[in-house]
Enzyme design. Structure first.
Site, mmCIF file in Angstrom:
data_model
loop_
_atom_site.group_PDB
_atom_site.id
_atom_site.type_symbol
_atom_site.label_atom_id
_atom_site.label_comp_id
_atom_site.label_asym_id
_atom_site.label_seq_id
_atom_site.Cartn_x
_atom_site.Cartn_y
_atom_site.Cartn_z
ATOM 1 N N ASP A 159 -22.328 42.638 137.387
ATOM 2 C CA ASP A 159 -21.877 43.077 138.651
ATOM 3 C C ASP A 159 -20.989 44.523 138.222
ATOM 4 O O ASP A 159 -21.371 45.520 139.229
ATOM 5 C CB ASP A 159 -21.291 42.382 139.263
ATOM 6 C CG ASP A 159 -21.775 41.026 139.513
ATOM 7 O OD1 ASP A 159 -23.156 40.910 139.819
ATOM 8 O OD2 ASP A 159 -21.481 39.760 139.135
ATOM 9 N N HIS A 187 -19.984 35.498 141.219
ATOM 10 C CA HIS A 187 -21.094 36.066 141.125
ATOM 11 C C HIS A 187 -22.016 35.639 141.941
ATOM 12 O O HIS A 187 -22.963 34.696 141.742
ATOM 13 C CB HIS A 187 -21.536 35.724 139.348
ATOM 14 C CG HIS A 187 -22.824 36.541 139.145
ATOM 15 N ND1 HIS A 187 -23.165 37.829 139.179
ATOM 16 C CD2 HIS A 187 -24.148 35.939 138.744
ATOM 17 C CE1 HIS A 187 -24.494 38.112 138.957
ATOM 18 N NE2 HIS A 187 -24.978 37.087 138.659
#
Length: 325
Positions: A159, A187
């Site tokens: 990310d 996540h």
């Protein structure tokens, strides 16, 4: 010769591992002078495919790779391991609730955590890549009470790297020119890519981006990038996940020289998070340990986004509470 380091990879016949293993074999984790032994763990039906992966690794003639072992036994796979990439996980089935997925993965990550507890090397570092990564890491950690809790991380680096790439594309800089980017939380689609502290070329990134673009395009795109790749490619992101896993483990071991990274580590209650959750936080790595960046002043908007992740991760923890006893 430097002592050989054993590196274990689960889900070794899968797509992510197929990229990950070549990077490990090239010395991208411990560096170009550290001999390694690869331990490939798979479920029994996939051992044949894993043998093929091992054959290709051998045919690549990496000078640092001194041995490759294949197993469907976690005890053997983690025996003496100094680093472990827990990639293999049960994917979410059609119509399956998230709580069901978490419970199913608990049957994978609990036993793996116990095997790590009982057999891994004293310097073991564990990075959970298989989703739901944060809570899978929590399950493995609780099954390994003799291993320091902070040795279990979940991967937020994908990310983080996605955010850097999007900023670089939008603003016309190299991805390596940005500092103080952080992705908070889980996540999942709830994650919070935060540019409030980010800088590039001596300027605040928040001053260079249109606010509406940041809220309505940037944040959702980072959170949903995996789904976007599946739609375009027809398969989930594998090479980028592998590359990010390497980035995380390398920085954890070698340090970040004061530069910030996003790492999901056991929270100690920083920034309103609940202690014990595996939470994405702004970190630097020093001396083989992650340290949370302290003293950041947060706006109400940041606090709300962090709180949403805290809530979600608490709900996940509650869903697997029977596995954490």
């Amino acid at each position: 010769m430097t002592d050989v380091k054993k590196i274990a990879v689960t889900g070794a016949a899968g797509q992510i591992a197929y990229s990950l293993l070549w990077r490990i074999a090239n010395g991208d984790v411990y560096g170009p002078d550290q001999p390694i032994k690869l331990s490939l763990l798979e479920i029994t039906p996939a051992l044949g495919a894993t043998e093929g992966v091992a054959m290709e690794l051998l045919d690549s003639a990496f000078p640092l790779v001194k041995d490759i072992e294949i197993s469907d036994d976690a005890t053997k796979a983690f025996d003496g391991a100094s680093a472990a990439f827990l990639v293999g996980a049960k994917p979410r089935g059609k119509g399956e609730e998230r709580s069901d997925l978490l419970a199913a993965n608990g049957k994978i990550f609990g036993p793996q955590g116990k095997a790590i507890n009982d057999h891994a090397a004293d310097d073991i570092r564990v990075l959970v890549v298989g989703n739901p990564a944060n809570t899978n890491a929590l399950i493995a950690q609780h099954a390994a009470p003799d291993v320091p809790a902070d040795r279990f991380n979940a991967m937020m680096r994908l990310d983080h790297n996605r955010a850097l790439s999007q900023l670089a594309t939008k603003l016309g800089y190299g991805s390596d020119e940005f500092e103080k980017m952080v992705v908070w939380g889980n996540h999942s689609a709830t994650q919070f890519p935060d540019i409030a502290f980010a800088e590039v070329d001596g300027k605040k990134v928040a001053d260079l981006l249109d606010h509406d673009f940041y809220i309505n395009e940037f944040i959702p795109r980072i959170a949903k990038r995996g789904a976007e790749i599946i739609e375009v490619r027809g398969k989930s992101s594998a090479a980028s996940a592998a590359s990010s896993a390497i980035d995380h483990m390398r920085d954890w071991i070698a340090g970040t020289n004061g530069s910030w990274r996003s790492a999901a580590i056991p929270s100690k209650g920083e920034y309103g998070t609940d202690e014990g959750l595996i939470f994405g936080l702004p970190c630097v790595a020093e001396g083989g340990e992650w340290k949370v960046v302290e003293g950041l002043e947060l706006s109400d908007f940041q606090k709300e986004r962090i709180a949403a992740n805290n809530k979600e991760l608490n709900e996940e923890r509650d869903a697997v509470a029977d596995l954490l006893k």
